[in-house]
Write a protein that holds these residues in place. Structure first.
Motif, PDB file in Angstrom:
ATOM      1  N   LEU A   1      36.754  27.080   7.142  1.00 45.02           N
ATOM      2  CA  LEU A   1      37.135  27.856   8.314  1.00 45.02           C
ATOM      3  C   LEU A   1      37.250  26.969   9.547  1.00 45.02           C
ATOM      4  N   PRO A   2      38.117  27.334  10.498  1.00 51.21           N
ATOM      5  CA  PRO A   2      38.209  26.575  11.745  1.00 51.21           C
ATOM      6  C   PRO A   2      36.960  26.756  12.596  1.00 51.21           C
ATOM      7  N   ALA A   3      36.689  25.764  13.433  1.00 53.20           N
ATOM      8  CA  ALA A   3      35.523  25.822  14.316  1.00 53.20           C
ATOM      9  C   ALA A   3      35.575  27.075  15.183  1.00 53.20           C
ATOM     10  N   GLY A   4      34.436  27.685  15.371  1.00 46.10           N
ATOM     11  CA  GLY A   4      34.338  28.878  16.186  1.00 46.10           C
ATOM     12  C   GLY A   4      34.410  30.169  15.393  1.00 46.10           C
ATOM     13  N   THR A   5      34.708  30.083  14.090  1.00 42.52           N
ATOM     14  CA  THR A   5      34.791  31.292  13.278  1.00 42.52           C
ATOM     15  C   THR A   5      33.390  31.786  12.929  1.00 42.52           C
ATOM     16  N   ARG A   6      33.214  33.084  12.975  1.00 41.63           N
ATOM     17  CA  ARG A   6      31.947  33.696  12.566  1.00 41.63           C
ATOM     18  C   ARG A   6      32.235  34.775  11.535  1.00 41.63           C
ATOM     19  N   LEU A   7      31.458  34.773  10.464  1.00 43.80           N
ATOM     20  CA  LEU A   7      31.561  35.792   9.424  1.00 43.80           C
ATOM     21  C   LEU A   7      30.394  36.756   9.560  1.00 43.80           C
ATOM     22  N   SER A   8      30.685  38.034   9.417  1.00 40.83           N
ATOM     23  CA  SER A   8      29.651  39.060   9.499  1.00 40.83           C
ATOM     24  C   SER A   8      29.783  39.998   8.305  1.00 40.83           C
ATOM     25  N   ALA A   9      28.746  40.044   7.472  1.00 38.78           N
ATOM     26  CA  ALA A   9      28.748  40.926   6.309  1.00 38.78           C
ATOM     27  C   ALA A   9      28.293  42.315   6.719  1.00 38.78           C
ATOM     28  N   GLU A  10      29.046  43.308   6.301  1.00 41.54           N
ATOM     29  CA  GLU A  10      28.759  44.686   6.699  1.00 41.54           C
ATOM     30  C   GLU A  10      27.738  45.365   5.792  1.00 41.54           C
ATOM     31  N   ASP A  11      27.587  44.864   4.569  1.00 37.81           N
ATOM     32  CA  ASP A  11      26.735  45.549   3.595  1.00 37.81           C
ATOM     33  C   ASP A  11      25.392  44.879   3.365  1.00 37.81           C
ATOM     34  N   VAL A  12      25.214  43.680   3.892  1.00 40.28           N
ATOM     35  CA  VAL A  12      23.922  42.989   3.817  1.00 40.28           C
ATOM     36  C   VAL A  12      23.661  42.369   5.178  1.00 40.28           C
ATOM     37  N   ARG A  13      22.442  41.949   5.391  1.00 42.36           N
ATOM     38  CA  ARG A  13      22.133  41.242   6.633  1.00 42.36           C
ATOM     39  C   ARG A  13      22.535  39.787   6.486  1.00 42.36           C
ATOM     40  N   GLY A  14      23.740  39.491   6.925  1.00 41.70           N
ATOM     41  CA  GLY A  14      24.224  38.135   6.786  1.00 41.70           C
ATOM     42  C   GLY A  14      25.282  37.794   7.804  1.00 41.70           C
ATOM     43  N   GLU A  15      25.087  36.675   8.482  1.00 41.01           N
ATOM     44  CA  GLU A  15      26.087  36.132   9.398  1.00 41.01           C
ATOM     45  C   GLU A  15      26.133  34.628   9.225  1.00 41.01           C
ATOM     46  N   TRP A  16      27.353  34.101   9.297  1.00 38.97           N
ATOM     47  CA  TRP A  16      27.561  32.666   9.156  1.00 38.97           C
ATOM     48  C   TRP A  16      28.547  32.240  10.235  1.00 38.97           C
ATOM     49  N   SER A  17      28.359  31.061  10.778  1.00 35.81           N
ATOM     50  CA  SER A  17      29.266  30.599  11.836  1.00 35.81           C
ATOM     51  C   SER A  17      29.576  29.129  11.650  1.00 35.81           C
ATOM     52  N   VAL A  18      30.739  28.754  12.157  1.00 36.46           N
ATOM     53  CA  VAL A  18      31.190  27.367  12.123  1.00 36.46           C
ATOM     54  C   VAL A  18      31.175  26.851  13.548  1.00 36.46           C
ATOM     55  N   GLY A  19      30.236  25.998  13.873  1.00 30.01           N
ATOM     56  CA  GLY A  19      30.128  25.481  15.231  1.00 30.01           C
ATOM     57  C   GLY A  19      29.511  26.498  16.169  1.00 30.01           C
ATOM     58  N   ASP A  20      29.396  26.101  17.418  1.00 33.04           N
ATOM     59  CA  ASP A  20      28.704  26.924  18.411  1.00 33.04           C
ATOM     60  C   ASP A  20      29.642  27.703  19.324  1.00 33.04           C
ATOM     61  N   ARG A  21      30.882  27.277  19.455  1.00 33.04           N
ATOM     62  CA  ARG A  21      31.746  27.944  20.429  1.00 33.04           C
ATOM     63  C   ARG A  21      32.227  29.282  19.890  1.00 33.04           C
ATOM     64  N   PRO A  22      32.458  30.267  20.748  1.00 32.31           N
ATOM     65  CA  PRO A  22      32.941  31.582  20.292  1.00 32.31           C
ATOM     66  C   PRO A  22      34.373  31.498  19.791  1.00 32.31           C
ATOM     67  N   GLY A  23      34.677  32.338  18.843  1.00 33.28           N
ATOM     68  CA  GLY A  23      36.030  32.358  18.286  1.00 33.28           C
ATOM     69  C   GLY A  23      36.240  33.618  17.474  1.00 33.28           C
ATOM     70  N   THR A  24      37.003  33.501  16.421  1.00 34.36           N
ATOM     71  CA  THR A  24      37.332  34.645  15.586  1.00 34.36           C
ATOM     72  C   THR A  24      36.110  35.170  14.847  1.00 34.36           C
ATOM     73  N   VAL A  25      35.949  36.489  14.826  1.00 35.58           N
ATOM     74  CA  VAL A  25      34.903  37.138  14.040  1.00 35.58           C
ATOM     75  C   VAL A  25      35.566  37.853  12.871  1.00 35.58           C
ATOM     76  N   VAL A  26      35.158  37.503  11.673  1.00 32.95           N
ATOM     77  CA  VAL A  26      35.698  38.099  10.446  1.00 32.95           C
ATOM     78  C   VAL A  26      34.611  38.974   9.841  1.00 32.95           C
ATOM     79  N   THR A  27      34.943  40.224   9.572  1.00 34.23           N
ATOM     80  CA  THR A  27      33.964  41.150   9.007  1.00 34.23           C
ATOM     81  C   THR A  27      34.433  41.653   7.648  1.00 34.23           C
ATOM     82  N   GLY A  28      33.466  41.984   6.812  1.00 33.09           N
ATOM     83  CA  GLY A  28      33.776  42.519   5.490  1.00 33.09           C
ATOM     84  C   GLY A  28      32.513  42.575   4.655  1.00 33.09           C
ATOM     85  N   ARG A  29      32.635  43.092   3.462  1.00 33.01           N
ATOM     86  CA  ARG A  29      31.500  43.088   2.550  1.00 33.01           C
ATOM     87  C   ARG A  29      31.254  41.663   2.061  1.00 33.01           C
ATOM     88  N   VAL A  30      29.999  41.376   1.706  1.00 36.60           N
ATOM     89  CA  VAL A  30      29.634  39.999   1.407  1.00 36.60           C
ATOM     90  C   VAL A  30      30.438  39.447   0.231  1.00 36.60           C
TER      91      VAL A  30
END
Length: 240
Positions: free
Chosen positions: A167-196
């Motif tokens: 993923l490009p820097a700034g991307t954050r993944l957020s799982a809707e069905d479990v407690r899980g978030e992952w991010s690439v780098g520290d700067r804000p950017g695209t947030v992608v949501t979905g089931r894990v």
């Protein structure tokens, strides 16, 4: 962290049941991977087990060997040479190679998992995690009924962490069905949501059951995490 040996053995059992009734005609049909038949996928899964068993057996003796002496060309040649086996031959060879791999792992003590291997310039434990990915991802590629929805939750979260670098820097993944978030780098950017499992499938280049979403469209995925040159195991990104 102890490698998930028991989980991989369970995956091997699922794979064995999946191909138990496959016919010669089905083996020759296209898989979900462009350019590969189901026979190619089975050949890859079989030889992948052989390669990891070779690494484990040598590592337990304190030896370092290349995953493939001939590098990616040898790997590809083995797959092409064995893809045309009959269904019965594929089943028998896969069973033999996975049994040998599991037997090698059974000889490893707690400290042995840190023994170095040339695969990804990592340790023996890393090959167990890799085999877990290979087994479940390629079961989807066989297109015989296993889908990414069938992946264990732990496999999905592990695959996301492993593939996050696509993923490009700034991307954050957020799982809707479990407690899980992952991010690439520290700067804000695209947030992608979905089931894990859907997030994991998308990152792995497979078709998720429900596509993840992002406000301005999903970001383009970069290449699969590369193998270091010394591993001799480079391969096309989509094939894991």
């Amino acid at each position: 962290m102890q490698p998930p040996v028991a989980a991989v053995i369970e995956a091997h059992g699922t794979l064995e049941r999946l191909v138990a009734g496959v016919t010669d005609e089905q083996v020759a049909e296209p898989s979900a991977l462009p350019g590969w038949s189901r026979g190619h996928v089975l050949a890859h899964l079989t030889d992948n087990a052989r390669m990891f068993a070779r690494l484990a057996e040598h590592a337990l003796r304190g030896d370092l060997v290349a995953a493939y002496d001939g590098g990616v060309d040898e790997r590809n040649a083995i797959i092409e040479a064995t893809a045309g086996r009959s269904a019965a031959e594929h089943r028998a060879e896969l069973a033999a190679r996975t049994a040998r791999l599991e037997a090698a792992w059974a000889r490893a003590g707690d400290e042995d998992w840190q023994r170095p291997v040339t695969f990804r310039n990592a340790d023996l434990a890393a090959t167990v995690w890799a085999r877990w990915r290979e087994a479940w991802i390629h079961m989807v590629d066989l297109d015989l009924g296993v889908r990414s929805d069938d992946w264990p939750e732990g496999l999905a979260t592990h695959a996301i962490a492993f593939l996050l670098g696509r993923l490009p820097a700034g991307t954050r993944l957020s799982a809707e069905d479990v407690r899980g978030e992952w991010s690439v780098g520290d700067r804000p950017g695209t947030v992608v949501t979905g089931r894990v499992r859907d997030l994991a499938a998308w990152l792995a280049g497979r078709t998720p059951a429900i596509s993840p979403v992002a406000a301005h469209g999903l970001p383009a995925l970069g290449p699969w995490p590369p193998h270091p040159p010394s591993s001799g195991n480079g391969q096309p990104p989509i094939r894991s």
